[in-house]
Design a protein around this motif. Structure first.
Motif, PDB file in Angstrom:
ATOM      1  N   ALA B 141       0.831  -1.201   0.000  1.00  0.00           N
ATOM      2  CA  ALA B 141       0.000   0.000   0.000  1.00  0.00           C
ATOM      3  C   ALA B 141       0.863   1.247   0.000  1.00  0.00           C
ATOM      4  O   ALA B 141       0.539   2.244  -0.660  1.00  0.00           O
ATOM      5  CB  ALA B 141      -0.913  -0.005   1.216  1.00  0.00           C
ATOM      6  N   ALA B 142       2.006   1.185   0.705  1.00  0.00           N
ATOM      7  CA  ALA B 142       2.910   2.330   0.707  1.00  0.00           C
ATOM      8  C   ALA B 142       3.428   2.563  -0.715  1.00  0.00           C
ATOM      9  O   ALA B 142       3.531   3.711  -1.172  1.00  0.00           O
ATOM     10  CB  ALA B 142       4.070   2.093   1.666  1.00  0.00           C
ATOM     11  N   GLY B 143       3.741   1.487  -1.418  1.00  0.00           N
ATOM     12  CA  GLY B 143       4.178   1.605  -2.807  1.00  0.00           C
ATOM     13  C   GLY B 143       3.115   2.258  -3.668  1.00  0.00           C
ATOM     14  O   GLY B 143       3.403   3.107  -4.509  1.00  0.00           O
ATOM     15  N   PHE B 144       1.849   1.856  -3.431  1.00  0.00           N
ATOM     16  CA  PHE B 144       0.726   2.473  -4.155  1.00  0.00           C
ATOM     17  C   PHE B 144       0.686   3.972  -3.881  1.00  0.00           C
ATOM     18  O   PHE B 144       0.564   4.782  -4.803  1.00  0.00           O
ATOM     19  CB  PHE B 144      -0.580   1.818  -3.701  1.00  0.00           C
ATOM     20  N   THR B 145       0.825   4.335  -2.585  1.00  0.00           N
ATOM     21  CA  THR B 145       0.756   5.745  -2.207  1.00  0.00           C
ATOM     22  C   THR B 145       1.879   6.541  -2.849  1.00  0.00           C
ATOM     23  O   THR B 145       1.654   7.623  -3.393  1.00  0.00           O
ATOM     24  CB  THR B 145       0.833   5.877  -0.674  1.00  0.00           C
ATOM     25  N   ILE B 146       3.097   5.972  -2.809  1.00  0.00           N
ATOM     26  CA  ILE B 146       4.237   6.671  -3.423  1.00  0.00           C
ATOM     27  C   ILE B 146       3.934   6.952  -4.887  1.00  0.00           C
ATOM     28  O   ILE B 146       4.045   8.082  -5.365  1.00  0.00           O
ATOM     29  CB  ILE B 146       5.518   5.805  -3.315  1.00  0.00           C
ATOM     30  N   SER B 147       3.488   5.920  -5.616  1.00  0.00           N
ATOM     31  CA  SER B 147       3.330   6.131  -7.049  1.00  0.00           C
ATOM     32  C   SER B 147       2.154   7.056  -7.364  1.00  0.00           C
ATOM     33  O   SER B 147       2.243   7.856  -8.295  1.00  0.00           O
ATOM     34  CB  SER B 147       3.209   4.802  -7.797  1.00  0.00           C
ATOM     35  N   ILE B 148       1.052   6.965  -6.589  1.00  0.00           N
ATOM     36  CA  ILE B 148      -0.098   7.830  -6.909  1.00  0.00           C
ATOM     37  C   ILE B 148       0.260   9.291  -6.606  1.00  0.00           C
ATOM     38  O   ILE B 148      -0.127  10.201  -7.354  1.00  0.00           O
ATOM     39  CB  ILE B 148      -1.393   7.384  -6.192  1.00  0.00           C
ATOM     40  N   ILE B 149       1.069   9.538  -5.539  1.00  0.00           N
ATOM     41  CA  ILE B 149       1.441  10.926  -5.235  1.00  0.00           C
ATOM     42  C   ILE B 149       2.385  11.477  -6.305  1.00  0.00           C
ATOM     43  O   ILE B 149       2.225  12.612  -6.762  1.00  0.00           O
ATOM     44  CB  ILE B 149       2.056  11.025  -3.820  1.00  0.00           C
ATOM     45  N   ILE B 150       3.334  10.657  -6.741  1.00  0.00           N
ATOM     46  CA  ILE B 150       4.233  11.113  -7.810  1.00  0.00           C
ATOM     47  C   ILE B 150       3.422  11.453  -9.059  1.00  0.00           C
ATOM     48  O   ILE B 150       3.584  12.511  -9.674  1.00  0.00           O
ATOM     49  CB  ILE B 150       5.280  10.033  -8.151  1.00  0.00           C
ATOM     50  N   LEU B 151       2.487  10.545  -9.417  1.00  0.00           N
ATOM     51  CA  LEU B 151       1.693  10.783 -10.624  1.00  0.00           C
ATOM     52  C   LEU B 151       0.870  12.061 -10.492  1.00  0.00           C
ATOM     53  O   LEU B 151       0.777  12.854 -11.436  1.00  0.00           O
ATOM     54  CB  LEU B 151       0.774   9.598 -10.911  1.00  0.00           C
ATOM     55  N   ALA B 152       0.301  12.274  -9.285  1.00  0.00           N
ATOM     56  CA  ALA B 152      -0.511  13.474  -9.081  1.00  0.00           C
ATOM     57  C   ALA B 152       0.336  14.727  -9.219  1.00  0.00           C
ATOM     58  O   ALA B 152      -0.083  15.708  -9.840  1.00  0.00           O
ATOM     59  CB  ALA B 152      -1.179  13.428  -7.708  1.00  0.00           C
ATOM     60  N   GLY B 153       1.564  14.676  -8.668  1.00  0.00           N
ATOM     61  CA  GLY B 153       2.475  15.812  -8.801  1.00  0.00           C
ATOM     62  C   GLY B 153       2.762  16.118 -10.256  1.00  0.00           C
ATOM     63  O   GLY B 153       2.719  17.268 -10.697  1.00  0.00           O
ATOM     64  N   LEU B 154       3.023  15.049 -11.033  1.00  0.00           N
ATOM     65  CA  LEU B 154       3.304  15.246 -12.458  1.00  0.00           C
ATOM     66  C   LEU B 154       2.096  15.790 -13.189  1.00  0.00           C
ATOM     67  O   LEU B 154       2.198  16.659 -14.049  1.00  0.00           O
ATOM     68  CB  LEU B 154       3.746  13.917 -13.082  1.00  0.00           C
ATOM     69  N   ARG B 155       0.899  15.276 -12.815  1.00  0.00           N
ATOM     70  CA  ARG B 155      -0.307  15.731 -13.517  1.00  0.00           C
ATOM     71  C   ARG B 155      -0.593  17.194 -13.244  1.00  0.00           C
ATOM     72  O   ARG B 155      -1.086  17.903 -14.116  1.00  0.00           O
ATOM     73  CB  ARG B 155      -1.516  14.879 -13.102  1.00  0.00           C
ATOM     74  N   GLU B 156      -0.285  17.653 -12.010  1.00  0.00           N
ATOM     75  CA  GLU B 156      -0.496  19.066 -11.700  1.00  0.00           C
ATOM     76  C   GLU B 156       0.363  19.946 -12.602  1.00  0.00           C
ATOM     77  O   GLU B 156      -0.071  20.988 -13.073  1.00  0.00           O
ATOM     78  CB  GLU B 156      -0.170  19.345 -10.226  1.00  0.00           C
ATOM     79  N   LYS B 157       1.605  19.503 -12.845  1.00  0.00           N
ATOM     80  CA  LYS B 157       2.493  20.274 -13.726  1.00  0.00           C
ATOM     81  C   LYS B 157       2.016  20.185 -15.178  1.00  0.00           C
ATOM     82  O   LYS B 157       2.128  21.130 -15.944  1.00  0.00           O
ATOM     83  CB  LYS B 157       3.925  19.723 -13.645  1.00  0.00           C
ATOM     84  N   MET B 158       1.478  19.019 -15.525  1.00  0.00           N
ATOM     85  CA  MET B 158       1.106  18.781 -16.925  1.00  0.00           C
ATOM     86  C   MET B 158      -0.042  19.666 -17.395  1.00  0.00           C
ATOM     87  O   MET B 158      -0.235  19.843 -18.591  1.00  0.00           O
ATOM     88  CB  MET B 158       0.716  17.319 -17.109  1.00  0.00           C
ATOM     89  N   GLU B 159      -0.784  20.220 -16.445  1.00  0.00           N
ATOM     90  CA  GLU B 159      -1.898  21.117 -16.779  1.00  0.00           C
ATOM     91  C   GLU B 159      -1.437  22.221 -17.725  1.00  0.00           C
ATOM     92  O   GLU B 159      -2.190  22.706 -18.545  1.00  0.00           O
ATOM     93  CB  GLU B 159      -2.437  21.766 -15.498  1.00  0.00           C
ATOM     94  N   TYR B 160      -0.155  22.650 -17.542  1.00  0.00           N
ATOM     95  CA  TYR B 160       0.333  23.804 -18.306  1.00  0.00           C
ATOM     96  C   TYR B 160       1.004  23.395 -19.605  1.00  0.00           C
ATOM     97  O   TYR B 160       1.504  24.226 -20.328  1.00  0.00           O
ATOM     98  CB  TYR B 160       1.315  24.607 -17.438  1.00  0.00           C
ATOM     99  N   ASN B 161       1.062  22.084 -19.860  1.00  0.00           N
ATOM    100  CA  ASN B 161       1.772  21.647 -21.067  1.00  0.00           C
ATOM    101  C   ASN B 161       0.857  21.638 -22.280  1.00  0.00           C
ATOM    102  O   ASN B 161      -0.358  21.535 -22.159  1.00  0.00           O
ATOM    103  CB  ASN B 161       2.340  20.237 -20.855  1.00  0.00           C
ATOM    104  N   ASP B 162       1.487  21.751 -23.427  1.00  0.00           N
ATOM    105  CA  ASP B 162       0.738  21.750 -24.670  1.00  0.00           C
ATOM    106  C   ASP B 162       0.736  20.321 -25.221  1.00  0.00           C
ATOM    107  O   ASP B 162       1.684  19.899 -25.874  1.00  0.00           O
ATOM    108  CB  ASP B 162       1.405  22.724 -25.645  1.00  0.00           C
ATOM    109  N   VAL B 163      -0.330  19.596 -24.904  1.00  0.00           N
ATOM    110  CA  VAL B 163      -0.405  18.188 -25.277  1.00  0.00           C
ATOM    111  C   VAL B 163      -1.197  18.085 -26.578  1.00  0.00           C
ATOM    112  O   VAL B 163      -2.190  18.789 -26.746  1.00  0.00           O
ATOM    113  CB  VAL B 163      -1.121  17.395 -24.152  1.00  0.00           C
TER     114      VAL B 163
END
Lengths: 248, 191
Positions: B141-163
């Motif tokens: 579960a800790a592994g799950f938490t680590i990866s979901i938080i990393i992904l969320a951090g990346l997604r917050e930054k991705m809001e500003y990207n031109d996809v």
């Protein structure tokens, strides 16, 4: 008989669980390292789906509404256990390849989704064919993804070498497999391309003024467990409405 | 002690539950838009999986094995987990309001999270005892938490990207997850 054909078509093409509804993503990504594994998983799920749909349709007037979800889960889990024991006995190689993902069919949202959306409201025969159609659609999806991954990742399809491999030692030129595609990251990339393709189709449909398609845009998860409540295109709700529309 | 640590690192990083075993993908993709909701989901998952591994481990050892009905494990586990989540939700609502406020919305979503059943079954498959099972569950579960938080951090930054238009939304998240999975492959040298 017409109804049965319609259900089969619906599951295979129109509401294909992998390509259109994007349900049951965990096994889709996990077992599609090769076409044969994908196919095996798909057929196992089909068997469970057909049996559980049939039983749930038979019992639809007996199961009280309030405890229907636990009742469905018990029925599904029983069939998964039966299948697991059968596979262990008769197809040990497939059993080893799929491993943990066989018991996890229980939590595959396609099965509970069909039970809730279709089998609990319809007679036995259409429900049976609905399960068969959805299951075969799932099998089709898994086999296709498995084929793509196996082809790029190993140059094989169904275990047959399609592209001759390069061998530096012997100086033979040929295909160098992109082994990342049979590893975990490849699954994400293949699914990403698949979802992007689906978005492309929907953007086109949306441009033509098809609002329903636009609503479903860019949602790759299944709605049953998705936390994003803003989407409005809930799988359960839409399929129930669709069925109602058809009846009208 | 050393054995437990190896199991913990193995389940948290090397065989990360989402990125290499594909369990719990639905919340991983669905609830990772913002870092704080991702952290809330992660905490709830840690809570439920740790509790569920303890309960299922005990049931397996003290009920299923003595009665020789271990083949019923899938049915028993899924029902126990569903009941457990409901019970935890009611318990928190009644006695621990602050915790309920923090985790409450995520709890119903966890019932159908395949990671919970996956961990319970893995514990049995690898014949872990109750303590080892709990450690394994917590680490997973800790592994799950680590990866979901990393992904969320990346997604917050991705809001500003031109996809590219077709890749907007879920596809780009999947590509990100794929790149994270490549990064996590690097942990395989850890053990």
């Amino acid at each position: 008989m017409n109804k049965a054909g319609e259900r089969l078509f619906n599951g295979l093409i129109k509401e294909n669980p992998t390509f259109v509804l994007m349900l049951g993503m965990c096994p889709t990504l996990a077992v599609t390292t090769s076409a044969i594994n994908g196919c095996g998983m798909g057929l196992t799920t089909t068997a469970v789906l057909v049996m559980s749909n049939m039983i749930i349709a038979l019992l639809r007037n007996i199961i009280p509404d309030k405890v229907r979800i636990p009742a469905f889960i018990v029925i599904i889990a029983s069939f998964v256990t039966v299948l697991e024991l059968l596979l262990e006995g008769f197809l040990p190689s497939l059993y080893d390849a799929l491993g943990l993902y066989i018991p996890l069919i229980v939590v595959n949202c396609i099965i509970l989704g069909r039970a809730e959306a279709y089998a609990s409201k319809n007679p036995v025969i259409p429900s049976l064919f609905d399960g068969l159609g959805m299951g075969l659609g799932f099998t089709l999806g898994l086999t296709c993804i498995g084929m793509v991954r196996e082809f790029i990742g190993a140059g094989q399809i169904f275990g047959f070498q399609i592209l001759p491999l390069a061998d530096a030692a012997k100086g033979v030129t040929g295909y160098t497999p992109v082994s990342i595609f049979v590893l975990a990251p490849g699954a994400f990339f293949v699914l990403a391309c698949l979802t992007a393709l689906q978005n492309k189709v929907r953007i086109k449909a949306a441009a033509k003024g098809n609002v329903e398609s636009a609503k479903k845009l860019s949602c790759g998860t299944d709605c049953a467990t998705c936390g994003n409540t803003g989407c409005g295109g809930k799988f359960y709700d839409t399929s129930i409405n669709d069925d109602k529309k058809k009846e009208e | 002690m050393k054995e437990l640590l190896i199991i913990a690192i193995g389940s948290a990083l090397v065989n990360n539950v989402v990125l290499s075993q594909f369990l719990g993908l639905c919340p991983f993709l669905g609830v990772s838009k913002k870092v704080d909701t991702a952290a809330g989901m992660g905490t709830a998952v840690i809570f439920v999986i740790t509790l569920a591994s303890a309960v299922t481990g005990a049931i397996y050892q003290f009920i299923l094995t003595p009665l020789n009905i271990t083949y019923l494990q899938t049915i028993v586990f899924i029902l126990v987990i569903a009941a457990l989540v409901q019970f935890v939700e009611m318990f928190l609502k009644k006695f621990m309001q602050p915790l309920y406020q923090a985790l409450g919305v995520y709890l119903p979503l966890i019932t159908t999270n395949c990671a919970v059943l996956g961990v319970a079954l893995t514990n049995v498959q690898k014949s872990y005892g109750i303590l080892t099972g709990v450690v394994n569950g917590f680490a997973t579960a800790a592994g799950f938490t680590i990866s979901i938080i990393i992904l969320a951090g990346l997604r917050e930054k991705m809001e500003y990207n031109d996809v590219p238009k077709a890749f907007q939304g879920m596809p780009i998240v999947l590509v990100t997850a794929g790149l994270m999975a490549i990064a996590f492959c690097g942990f395989s040298g850890l053990l």
